[in-house]
Design a protein around this motif. Structure first.
Motif, PDB file in Angstrom:
ATOM      1  N   TYR A 237     -25.987 -40.541 -68.751  1.00  0.00           N
ATOM      2  CA  TYR A 237     -26.344 -39.443 -69.445  1.00  0.00           C
ATOM      3  C   TYR A 237     -25.012 -38.553 -69.980  1.00  0.00           C
ATOM      4  CZ  TYR A 237     -28.929 -35.019 -70.100  1.00  0.00           C
ATOM      5  OH  TYR A 237     -29.548 -34.020 -70.799  1.00  0.00           O
ATOM      6  N   ILE A 238     -24.041 -38.457 -69.210  1.00  0.00           N
ATOM      7  CA  ILE A 238     -22.955 -37.713 -69.732  1.00  0.00           C
ATOM      8  C   ILE A 238     -22.087 -38.503 -70.752  1.00  0.00           C
ATOM      9  CG2 ILE A 238     -20.499 -37.030 -68.835  1.00  0.00           C
ATOM     10  CD1 ILE A 238     -21.919 -36.269 -66.209  1.00  0.00           C
ATOM     11  N   TYR A 241     -25.501 -40.447 -73.518  1.00  0.00           N
ATOM     12  CA  TYR A 241     -26.483 -39.562 -74.251  1.00  0.00           C
ATOM     13  C   TYR A 241     -25.848 -38.410 -74.657  1.00  0.00           C
ATOM     14  CZ  TYR A 241     -30.498 -36.938 -75.175  1.00  0.00           C
ATOM     15  OH  TYR A 241     -31.462 -35.765 -75.783  1.00  0.00           O
ATOM     16  N   LEU A 242     -25.401 -37.565 -73.988  1.00  0.00           N
ATOM     17  CA  LEU A 242     -24.847 -36.056 -74.310  1.00  0.00           C
ATOM     18  C   LEU A 242     -23.818 -36.320 -75.660  1.00  0.00           C
ATOM     19  CD1 LEU A 242     -24.287 -34.070 -71.237  1.00  0.00           C
ATOM     20  CD2 LEU A 242     -26.172 -33.931 -72.754  1.00  0.00           C
ATOM     21  N   ARG A 245     -25.796 -35.721 -78.623  1.00  0.00           N
ATOM     22  CA  ARG A 245     -26.187 -34.252 -79.031  1.00  0.00           C
ATOM     23  C   ARG A 245     -25.480 -33.519 -79.571  1.00  0.00           C
ATOM     24  NH1 ARG A 245     -30.915 -35.035 -80.084  1.00  0.00           N
ATOM     25  NH2 ARG A 245     -30.940 -32.769 -79.954  1.00  0.00           N
ATOM     26  N   ASP A 275     -24.896 -25.980 -76.113  1.00  0.00           N
ATOM     27  CA  ASP A 275     -25.847 -26.924 -75.868  1.00  0.00           C
ATOM     28  C   ASP A 275     -27.100 -26.457 -75.266  1.00  0.00           C
ATOM     29  OD1 ASP A 275     -27.469 -29.305 -75.134  1.00  0.00           O
ATOM     30  OD2 ASP A 275     -26.130 -29.739 -73.553  1.00  0.00           O
ATOM     31  N   SER A 281     -28.893 -28.781 -68.779  1.00  0.00           N
ATOM     32  CA  SER A 281     -28.232 -29.963 -69.445  1.00  0.00           C
ATOM     33  C   SER A 281     -26.710 -29.622 -69.538  1.00  0.00           C
ATOM     34  CB  SER A 281     -28.800 -30.352 -70.717  1.00  0.00           C
ATOM     35  OG  SER A 281     -28.626 -29.442 -71.830  1.00  0.00           O
ATOM     36  N   SER A 285     -22.341 -30.630 -70.066  1.00  0.00           N
ATOM     37  CA  SER A 285     -21.965 -30.892 -71.407  1.00  0.00           C
ATOM     38  C   SER A 285     -20.570 -30.885 -71.859  1.00  0.00           C
ATOM     39  CB  SER A 285     -22.804 -29.484 -72.127  1.00  0.00           C
ATOM     40  OG  SER A 285     -24.158 -29.505 -72.012  1.00  0.00           O
ATOM     41  N   ALA A 288     -18.827 -34.043 -71.669  1.00  0.00           N
ATOM     42  CA  ALA A 288     -19.274 -34.875 -72.983  1.00  0.00           C
ATOM     43  C   ALA A 288     -18.639 -34.487 -74.292  1.00  0.00           C
ATOM     44  CB  ALA A 288     -20.796 -34.916 -72.933  1.00  0.00           C
TER      45      ALA A 288
END
Length: 462
Positions: A237-238, A241-242, A245, A275, A281, A285, A288
């Motif tokens: 995720y870190i 994915y992040l 974003r 974010d 989340s 953040s 990331a």
């Protein structure tokens, strides 16, 4: 303290409470070099005053302020050349009594103009954002609402859509803009809001710079990625994915080419990103964002029985069918971006904490702020903290802000521009970080409402 008859009580107050009413009043142009030493109030904020030293000539002066007919706190009397602080306090108190006795005339400025009312409903109730309704109606958000009601009298509805967006689909981005505006004013800048953009022009003794705000917003419902629970999922995720974003909103701002506008090309230009893509989340953040901006990942490597942190280049970001270039500061034209700023704590909850600390809360609402900070002894060690938010509680608007400096910037942002922030920068080919003592790393706030003899309710938020 009274006027001799006991009819008027004048209270010594904290700078924190004084600023909650007055910090918004700074207009355009450089600020005068002063140091405030005392703050006074006729409650409830009917008349305020400060005693200050003019650093130019070392004179001890004071100013008395009251809300004008539009609700903006402005100077109504200025007293100069006091002999010492006790004399300054007494003379200022006498002036405050005079203002109170002739209140409506004294506070009338003659140039009052109506300001935007953030809470005057402009759309149907069904279209209001859930967090706007929480701010407007919830007992646990009273302090934030009162603080924003004071600030909004000075805020320029720059593009004509602020109030509508604040109440509907743009609530979180508009709160982020309001946070940045508050942070800049507390930092001693006079802040202009150019039309149509960038969002802010900060003018100060050490120089000027622009800030443009942007946010990572929620994806469509069918593309929402659940918050990770396992160590492997958190890593994915870190690191994968992040960063995607952040790439969208930062890339979009780069395409605006603000530096081609008149005046913008002459001074540093900062993008401030927050974010809001999913609740909680922002816990992960910042790391990331670091990876995406610099195109490197910090990994722990064991060598000869020792664990060391090393920088690993990240060329591309991959998530699902997305493949994006990493390293925002390496993209074409990014040299026009001086820095990117981020603060996971720049949310509505910060307004609530600062409002409570300024005495704007209700006695049946308590708040506890807990998380991790860097130690106050400058050792660089992170420490856990847990504090009840009260009028003794200390927090600045800038607390938690991190500035990521672009090593390729044509117009670098000086560290001194935002001295209360943490700074990430490149030196000798490696990325280094400077954190001020007590810098906020991550936190949550629990708000508890006691409903008389009824049930107690609690709300947790960033």
């Amino acid at each position: 303290m009274a006027d001799g008859t006991g009819a008027v009580e004048i209270h010594a107050i904290s700078k924190r409470r004084f600023d909650a009413y007055v910090v918004w009043a700074r207009g355009v142009g450089p600020l005068p070099p002063i140091t405030e030493v005392e703050w006074l109030e006729v409650k409830p904020a009917k008349v305020l005053a400060t005693v200050f030293v003019d650093l130019t000539d070392r004179d001890l002066n004071s100013a008395v302020l009251a809300p004008d007919l539009a609700g903006k706190y402005r100077a109504v009397e200025t007293l100069q050349s006091h002999t010492n602080i006790p004399d300054a306090v007494n003379g200022t108190a006498e002036s405050m009594v005079r203002v109170l006795k002739n209140y409506n005339n004294a506070r009338t400025q003659g140039d009052e103009k109506p300001s935007a009312d953030f809470f005057a409903k402009v759309v149907k109730e069904s279209k209001l954002h859930t967090r706007f309704k929480y701010l407007r109606d919830s007992p646990s958000a009273v302090a934030a609402k009162r603080l924003i009601e004071i600030a909004m009298r000075w805020y320029d509805n720059q593009d004509g859509s602020y109030v509508e967006q604040f109440q509907t689909t743009g609530f979180d981005p508009r709160v982020w803009e309001l946070y940045l505006w508050a942070m800049l004013r507390e930092a001693g800048y006079r802040v202009e809001q150019p039309k149509p953009a960038p969002d802010f022009l900060a003018r100060g003794i050490l120089g000027d710079f622009y800030i443009e705000a942007t946010t990572a917003n929620p994806p469509p419902p069918n593309l929402v990625v659940p918050l990770p629970e396992t160590a492997e999922a958190i890593h994915d995720y870190i690191h994968n994915y992040l960063p995607t974003r952040f790439s969208g909103p930062l890339w979009a701002k780069l395409q605006k080419r603000y530096w081609e506008r008149e005046g913008v090309q002459d001074i540093p230009f900062v993008i401030a990103v927050q974010d809001f893509h999913q609740d909680l989340s922002m816990t992960w953040s910042q790391s990331a964002l670091f990876e995406y901006l610099y195109g490197v990942r910090i990994e722990e490597v064991e060598s000869d029985g020792k664990v060391q942190k090393v920088e690993v280049p990240v060329t591309d970001l991959e998530w699902g069918d997305k493949r994006l270039p990493s390293g925002f500061f390496k993209l074409p034209d990014s040299e026009h971006i001086s820095a990117v700023a981020f603060n996971a704590a720049g949310t509505l909850t910060k307004f609530n904490r600062i409002g409570i600390a300024a005495g704007m809360g209700e006695p049946n609402v308590t708040a506890r702020h807990e998380g991790r900070r860097f130690a106050n002894d400058n050792t660089g060690v992170e420490e856990e903290f847990s504090q009840v938010v009260s009028e003794d509680y200390e927090e600045d608007w800038i607390d938690g802000l991190t500035v990521f400096h672009n090593p390729n910037a044509l117009r670098p942002l000086p560290f001194e521009a935002l001295p209360g922030a943490a700074h990430v920068f490149e030196e000798d080919g490696l990325h280094r970080q400077f954190f001020p003592a007590g810098h906020l790393v991550t936190s949550t706030t629990t708000l508890t409402v006691k409903n008389g003899s009824g049930p107690t309710t609690s709300v947790a938020a960033h």
